[in-house]
Design a protein around this motif. Sequence first.
Motif, PDB file in Angstrom:
ATOM      1  N   TRP A 470       0.844  -1.203   0.000  1.00 29.06           N
ATOM      2  CA  TRP A 470       0.000   0.000   0.000  1.00 29.06           C
ATOM      3  C   TRP A 470       0.875   1.248   0.000  1.00 29.06           C
ATOM      4  CZ3 TRP A 470      -5.104  -0.265  -0.634  1.00 29.06           C
ATOM      5  CH2 TRP A 470      -5.832  -1.344  -0.152  1.00 29.06           C
ATOM      6  N   ARG A 755      -2.990  -7.078  -4.950  1.00 30.06           N
ATOM      7  CA  ARG A 755      -4.282  -6.460  -4.670  1.00 30.06           C
ATOM      8  C   ARG A 755      -4.079  -5.118  -3.965  1.00 30.06           C
ATOM      9  NH1 ARG A 755      -6.688 -10.141  -1.229  1.00 30.06           N
ATOM     10  NH2 ARG A 755      -7.471 -11.333  -3.001  1.00 30.06           N
ATOM     11  N   ALA A 756      -3.172  -5.097  -2.990  1.00 29.08           N
ATOM     12  CA  ALA A 756      -2.924  -3.862  -2.259  1.00 29.08           C
ATOM     13  C   ALA A 756      -2.356  -2.786  -3.173  1.00 29.08           C
ATOM     14  CB  ALA A 756      -1.960  -4.125  -1.104  1.00 29.08           C
ATOM     15  N   GLY A 758      -2.658  -2.606  -6.427  1.00 33.39           N
ATOM     16  CA  GLY A 758      -3.683  -2.198  -7.388  1.00 33.39           C
ATOM     17  C   GLY A 758      -4.707  -1.273  -6.756  1.00 33.39           C
ATOM     18  N   THR A 759      -5.136  -1.600  -5.541  1.00 35.61           N
ATOM     19  CA  THR A 759      -6.121  -0.762  -4.861  1.00 35.61           C
ATOM     20  C   THR A 759      -5.527   0.597  -4.522  1.00 35.61           C
ATOM     21  OG1 THR A 759      -7.126  -2.747  -3.919  1.00 35.61           O
ATOM     22  CG2 THR A 759      -7.727  -0.642  -2.932  1.00 35.61           C
ATOM     23  N   TRP A 762      -5.463   2.611  -7.610  1.00 36.13           N
ATOM     24  CA  TRP A 762      -6.824   3.058  -7.937  1.00 36.13           C
ATOM     25  C   TRP A 762      -7.261   4.187  -7.010  1.00 36.13           C
ATOM     26  CZ3 TRP A 762     -10.888   1.980  -4.362  1.00 36.13           C
ATOM     27  CH2 TRP A 762     -12.170   2.290  -4.828  1.00 36.13           C
ATOM     28  N   LEU A 763      -6.814   4.096  -5.751  1.00 36.74           N
ATOM     29  CA  LEU A 763      -7.241   5.064  -4.755  1.00 36.74           C
ATOM     30  C   LEU A 763      -6.465   6.371  -4.852  1.00 36.74           C
ATOM     31  CD1 LEU A 763      -9.017   5.504  -2.219  1.00 36.74           C
ATOM     32  CD2 LEU A 763      -7.163   4.537  -0.874  1.00 36.74           C
ATOM     33  N   HIS A 782     -14.814   7.304  -5.569  1.00 32.42           N
ATOM     34  CA  HIS A 782     -15.120   6.073  -6.277  1.00 32.42           C
ATOM     35  C   HIS A 782     -16.259   5.349  -5.568  1.00 32.42           C
ATOM     36  CE1 HIS A 782     -11.686   6.427  -8.855  1.00 32.42           C
ATOM     37  NE2 HIS A 782     -10.834   6.389  -7.858  1.00 32.42           N
ATOM     38  N   MET A 785     -15.708   3.507  -2.051  1.00 31.86           N
ATOM     39  CA  MET A 785     -14.559   4.075  -1.338  1.00 31.86           C
ATOM     40  C   MET A 785     -15.029   4.582   0.020  1.00 31.86           C
ATOM     41  SD  MET A 785     -11.776   6.832  -2.670  1.00 31.86           S
ATOM     42  CE  MET A 785     -12.855   8.252  -2.536  1.00 31.86           C
ATOM     43  N   LEU A 789     -11.843   1.876   4.000  1.00 34.29           N
ATOM     44  CA  LEU A 789     -10.832   1.565   2.997  1.00 34.29           C
ATOM     45  C   LEU A 789      -9.659   2.524   3.128  1.00 34.29           C
ATOM     46  CD1 LEU A 789      -9.816   0.025   0.543  1.00 34.29           C
ATOM     47  CD2 LEU A 789     -11.168   1.556  -0.905  1.00 34.29           C
ATOM     48  N   VAL A 793      -5.660   1.511   4.059  1.00 37.45           N
ATOM     49  CA  VAL A 793      -4.497   1.879   3.259  1.00 37.45           C
ATOM     50  C   VAL A 793      -3.413   2.470   4.151  1.00 37.45           C
ATOM     51  CG1 VAL A 793      -3.669   3.413   1.446  1.00 37.45           C
ATOM     52  CG2 VAL A 793      -5.818   2.219   1.166  1.00 37.45           C
TER      53      VAL A 793
END
Length: 898
Positions: A470, A755-756, A758-759, A762-763, A782, A785, A789, A793
């Motif tokens: 993250w 996943r972390a 990518g998120t 995205w964030l 989003h 969101m 979340l 992070v």
Amino acid sequence: MSLDSRLWGKGRLGKNARGVHHTHPLICHLLDTAAVAEVVWDELLTAHQRSMVAGALQVPDEQARALAAFWAGLHDIGKISAPFQLHRDGPKHADGRLLAQELSGEQGYGFAACAAQDRQSHEAAAHLWLAGALKELGYPSSKRRPQSQLSHAVAQMLGGHGGRFHPVVYDKDSRCPVARHPGLGAGSWEEQRRSHFNEVRRVTGAKLVPQGRMTPGAAVILTGLVILSDWLASIEEEIRTRLREEGWAGTPDDLDSYWRIARTAAPRLMQQTDLLGTGFARPGPAQCAGETGLGASMAGQLPDLVTEHGPGLVVVTAPPSQDRTEAALRAAAMLGHAANARGLFYALPTGSAADSHMAQVHAFAAQSMTGPWRSLLLHSSSRLKPAEAAEQWAHANATGEVSAEPGEKWAPTANSWLNSHHRALLAALGTGTVDELLQAVMPVKFNVMRLFALSGKVVVVDEAHARGAWGQKLMLRFLEWAAALRIPVVLAAMAADKSVDAMLAAYRRGAGGGKEPVVQPRRPPAWSFVDAQSGGAHLPRQSAGAVRASTLSIEVIDGAPNDEIPTALAPLVATGNGKAVIYRSTPAEAIHTFRQLTQNLPGLDVTLIHEQMRNKDRWQRLAACRSAFSPNDGVRGPSVLVTTPMLEHVRGLQFDLVISGPAALADLLARAAQSTGDQPRLVVLRADNKSELDDAALVQRTDILLGEGRTVALPEELPLLLDEVYGEELVDGLEEAAARELQQLDNRRTVRERRASGTAGWLAVPGPWELDGDLGLLSRDHPGMEPELLSSVLGEEMVHVVCLYPGRLLEDGVLEQKLALDSKSRPKPGHLVPYLIPVPQRLVDGVAGDANRAWRTMTALKSVLRLNLTPENGEWVHTSAKHRFSMSELGLTIEQLP
């Protein structure tokens, strides 16, 4: 139509003798804000910040100043709307009628029935209306892509003064904004918006129509200037000194007269912030004759690089140590003076590390910074009231009077203007967690204000790699923005790897540098430099040289921790000398070990510190540890510190022996760095519990790599060892079942990291060169969101527990009245800061606590869990449906009930 001074900008400022609310005319608030903006431009912005704005607008500095004041004065023009002026919470007559009610009865101020239901905020209304008004004035505009031109950019920037930018307004909406939002009103409403617009422009003298564009850097600087000016112009005590007499007309002469009053008041408002006058002294000549190593290499070469290329990014890779910290701070002093920076923010992975570094940061400031400086502690335990947290830290650490220089306290008073979460990062000197940086590139409220606060400072990130997938992704985005804003940055990391190379590349990308890869030298200690002007990378002409070599001895023991810990400490007891630290995975285990050692080994001097202690107790014990376990403490007799992973990033503590449970290799090496001498020692208790936060794959890989123990030549073998723990060949030689288990754990880790990452990608907000003029992308929401979340992070979501004893007293006798704990009064959050205990949310899920209604309705206390304790078998206990809390002088323990 003449300007209508009945339109209010600030209300509920007390009452007159007839019981009528005082109000501050909107035009006066607009001029107040414009006047403060002039002072912010002159006194607070650095020369580079001003040039960034003037260069983007393509106007001389003086005209850029006038435009900044003009635009700041327009920020609240959206308050000229029916929903705002006639809001039910607006200023009232003594009989409860709205003061502005008379407007609705006048012919020109009529509005459609649907106007009252218009939910548009006054910030969004300003964005919508100004997009068309500035276009009419001749500001560059575009029908197809309005966000690419200055007219829309200024409107969107001003619409973001509430902390969030609004989506792009297209030409069809800006031509007739009332059709989109009937609350704006036509007739006199529109005439008054134009009248206020024209008068602010006339008074501020912003006649020039700029033809430039809003670059990302200029947008950050101007947004920060507007928000800061609005905050200062909204200080109610000061507004009351400038209230106009009833019937004040607001004629041009009246406005000219009031402008003089506002300009006179603005410097006084700015002085209240404790933000002015701080800078960096010119670094003295390098005194490294005969010296070798990291410090000497940097002192001999970095000044010339900075002189030639300007400030930028310095990356330092070396094992954690006081020397590395000193080298990072020395680089910060050079960069700060070159950039004419007005402060420093020192970021660390954890709040405990920030607590421990604050004293060293103060010592640095006393030597390297000029003028008065104000210091704040910025992490989860200090967010209620940062200034009061800093003062409590000072009291806990003080051996005498705490002052930056004779007669001047460094900590702001509790009622300081800076004593607020959103303002605290503006303080000239901040020591806190890296989360404060990462939130600048996440779509949270006032994220751009964070970028503005950092844009005039030097940023030091210690243990830059210690944030997981993250944090790594978000750190890269922050470094892009830092380079675009020309923020000098110093990164310190244990060893060079691909993540460090990615950070170098991100800063180069933000500065507009080339795409060819730059590799941080792998052999520690090492450093490199990237200039912010061109993104050019510069490696030192010669290596940093070797630090003092040592051989780390790692011993892995299989026995039960309760048996092996006393055995490992036996030599200290036998010789009657030596210092050791024991890392346990949880506070409960640390407390158990502390009790075991004090009972069974009475010859030991045992100290306990963990994260679930009250703030003031933890700070006092940290201060005592810096004395008891420092290199030159002179303490005789065997001493042991029992703690948790919270202390692994703390500098200045030195031990003969480090004992730890299983952990990832990087964490073990960070703990081992606290063992000193030519032969530092680390004992790993294989049978101990690992932390719930540790990655199971990395812990198992570390266990396989270490085997029954090994020796490591420092610093040469450090990067090799860190590479080896990730290597595929580690699986070779394992039995089939063990290899399959490790592969499964590796796969899970890979999935989690992807996943972390990518998120987080995205964030994160777009990079500075990806905005394409649309500031709304910095505030986009989003679907899905949620606040949870965002918290995930940034790391574990924390709550804060405050324990209350019978009679509504805190343990040391703080009275109920002081904390306002009764059902009617509102508590004072700042008074709670010393008594807060940070606890991971996962440990208290479902616990309601004992908070009353006044407590629950305060935003500052939403993350504070209030527990009334009762005596039970000699302990103070609070029991809920699923948890049992036990509090003692050793801290808080939490047991989940079956």
